[in-house]
Each structure stands twice: as C-alpha cells, then as structure tokens.
Design a protein around this motif. Sequence first.
Motif, PDB file in Angstrom:
ATOM      1  N   LYS A  23       0.867  -1.177   0.000  1.00  0.00           N
ATOM      2  CA  LYS A  23       0.000   0.000   0.000  1.00  0.00           C
ATOM      3  C   LYS A  23       0.903   1.227   0.000  1.00  0.00           C
ATOM      4  O   LYS A  23       1.622   1.489   0.964  1.00  0.00           O
ATOM      5  N   ALA A  50       1.592   5.394  -0.897  1.00  0.00           N
ATOM      6  CA  ALA A  50       1.094   6.748  -1.141  1.00  0.00           C
ATOM      7  C   ALA A  50       2.135   7.512  -1.945  1.00  0.00           C
ATOM      8  O   ALA A  50       3.308   7.554  -1.567  1.00  0.00           O
ATOM      9  N   THR A  90      -2.251   5.129  -3.731  1.00  0.00           N
ATOM     10  CA  THR A  90      -3.055   6.331  -3.559  1.00  0.00           C
ATOM     11  C   THR A  90      -2.213   7.525  -3.978  1.00  0.00           C
ATOM     12  O   THR A  90      -1.066   7.669  -3.540  1.00  0.00           O
ATOM     13  N   GLU A 108      -6.129   5.407  -6.542  1.00  0.00           N
ATOM     14  CA  GLU A 108      -7.078   6.251  -5.820  1.00  0.00           C
ATOM     15  C   GLU A 108      -6.526   7.665  -5.789  1.00  0.00           C
ATOM     16  O   GLU A 108      -5.375   7.886  -5.398  1.00  0.00           O
TER      17      GLU A 108
END
Length: 359
Positions: free
Chosen positions: A2, A4, A40, A52
């Motif tokens: 995950k 960013a 993201t 996202e």
Amino acid sequence: MKIAQIAPLAERCPPSLYGGTERIVSYLTEELVRQGHDVTLFASGDSATRAELVPCCDMALRLDTRVRDPLPYYVMMLDRVMARAGSFDVLHFHIDMVHFPLLRRMPVRAVTTLHGRLDLPDLQPFYARFPHFPLVSVSTAQRAPMPPVNWAGTVHHGLPANLLASCANPRGDYLAFLGRISPEKRPDHAIEIAARAGLPLKIAAKIDKVDRDYWEDTIRPLVTAHSDVEYLGEIDEHEKAAFLGNARALLFPIDWPEPFGLVMIEAMACGTPVVAFACGSVPEVIEAGVSGYIVRSIDEAVAAVHRAATLPRAAVRAAFEARFTVERMAREYVRIYQSLADPGDADASEGESGELALA
C-alpha cells in the motif's frame, strides 16, 4: 504494497503541457498499479490516474488564475496525508522539503525523491538538520553538493515504452529544443549551434514568469533575427512524439548541474540522438556515439550535430529500452520501499528536540 505517492501541485498528473516531476510521478504511479500495488495519489484534482486520487486542490496551481500562494495548498495536502499515514506501507514524497518536520511524527516508512538542483546554499543547513530521513537522488551527479545524508538509492527516470514511438525515417531535417526558456537551459546556445550548423531550429518551450524578461530581452530578439528559428510555445504529449521524432537531433546545451533531464530520454524513445553539454547528469544518461554526443563547447556541438545524422536511430531507441523504461524505474523504487527501516526500530535516530526521527 500500500503506497502513497505525494506529488507537487504545480501541474496535474500527468501534466497537460510542461512538467517534469509530475510527469514522472504519474508514470510511476500508473506502473505501480499495473504491477499490482495498492496506490493512492495525492495530487491536484484534475489529475488522471488508475490509482485512488486524493484531490488536494481543484486544478494544477500553475494554471489556476485564482491562486496567489501555493503554500496553503501544500499544508492542506500534508494534513490529508497525515490523516491517512498509518494505512500505508510507505509514503513516497516528491515535494522537496516542506514535509520533513512532520516525518518525526508519522509512524510509517517514508522516502523522499529529490527532483531538483541541490547546489543552492540555503539547502545545506536544511539537509544537515534532517540527515536521517531516507532520500532518493535521480542521478549520482545530483548528490555532489549535499552534506552527509541518508541516501536510500539513485533511481534514474523512466518512461512507458509505448508512450513515444520511435521514428525510423524522420521527415524534417531540423534541430529541436524542448523544455523551458531560462538562462540555465541556454536556448541562446541552441540558436547559435543551429545557425552555425546551417540547420533550422524548432523551439518548443514554456516561459515561466520569472523568465519572462530573459525571453523578451535575450531570446525573442534572437528568434526574430534568425529566419530559420521557430518558436512553437508549449506542446502537449501528443505533439511531442512528432516534434522530437522528426528532428535530426535534440539540442541540450545546458550550463547548470542538471539533476536528470527528462527530455533526453524522451528524445531517445523517439530514436532521436541527443547533443548535450557535459553538465550534471548528462554523462550518466547519454552514451557517447550510441544515443548521442557529449560536448563541451559550441564548436564541438556544431561538429556533433553533423555526426548525429549518421547514428542508427534503432540503436538510440534500443539504448532507451535497455535503461530508461518505467518498468525498471518502478522495480527499483519497490526495492527501496522494501529496504526502508521499520519506524519502530530501536535504533531510529533522535531529533534535536529529543523526538523520534522516523526513518
């Protein structure tokens, strides 16, 4: 993982016109998604992505006539990042330095890619105060002016292989200049090289407000004085392939410590050789006699322009595919993400105030 990605807000991701850092953040984000990561993207609201998107302003700040000061938008973006920091395996910052004090309070792995020049005197005390946070350089040359810091790696930029098609048979025998109209990029040298080589020059470049006087006082008169020089303004991604692909060579006559020089690999992707001055990252990017020529004077550049027509364009494209694809760039970043220390490790460094300086 995950992940960013925290992008600058000056341009959208990817930029509609000029924009190097945001372009690389976009390419990296899309490739990480393609490779199966949960990504993201914190960026301007007009960005386009399969990740996202967390919109941190309505549109690219450079194009928003209502914006006078970009700093409030970066503060609001960092507030959004902090609110979700614990849900990511790694935060990847591309916004220079404004986030560094907050890293002490973010219990998450974080890394910052430095995209700009690092030889400015005000940067020395700043990075000396924050020596522990992992940094990525975009070339080895970029690191030279820095105090001792925590380099996590060097990752050269990469492009999607299908972004710019190779042009085996260029239709125009002209030289190209692509980028910004600014003193360090030396468009005046490009004009002189083209004139002395007896070839037309096409200039596709943006003019920032800070460089408007340089354009009006220095470059516009040169363009006017040379009938074979054409200024096209900014061009978009769709126009770039034809502009670069149909040129005999790209001129990159810089006289500053270029951190990377994205336009060099864009030209290589089109099969177009590069004639570049030996500054900054140039010797790391250009393979002399393969993807172009590295020169140290205008005389050498004029001679190289004539030799450039003999370089096999398929070999120029092959040099791009071997070293500068987005797949390679993304793999190298993932290795760096995986190598980052756990922020809870006992050997994490203490900040000056006694607060934990998270890696």
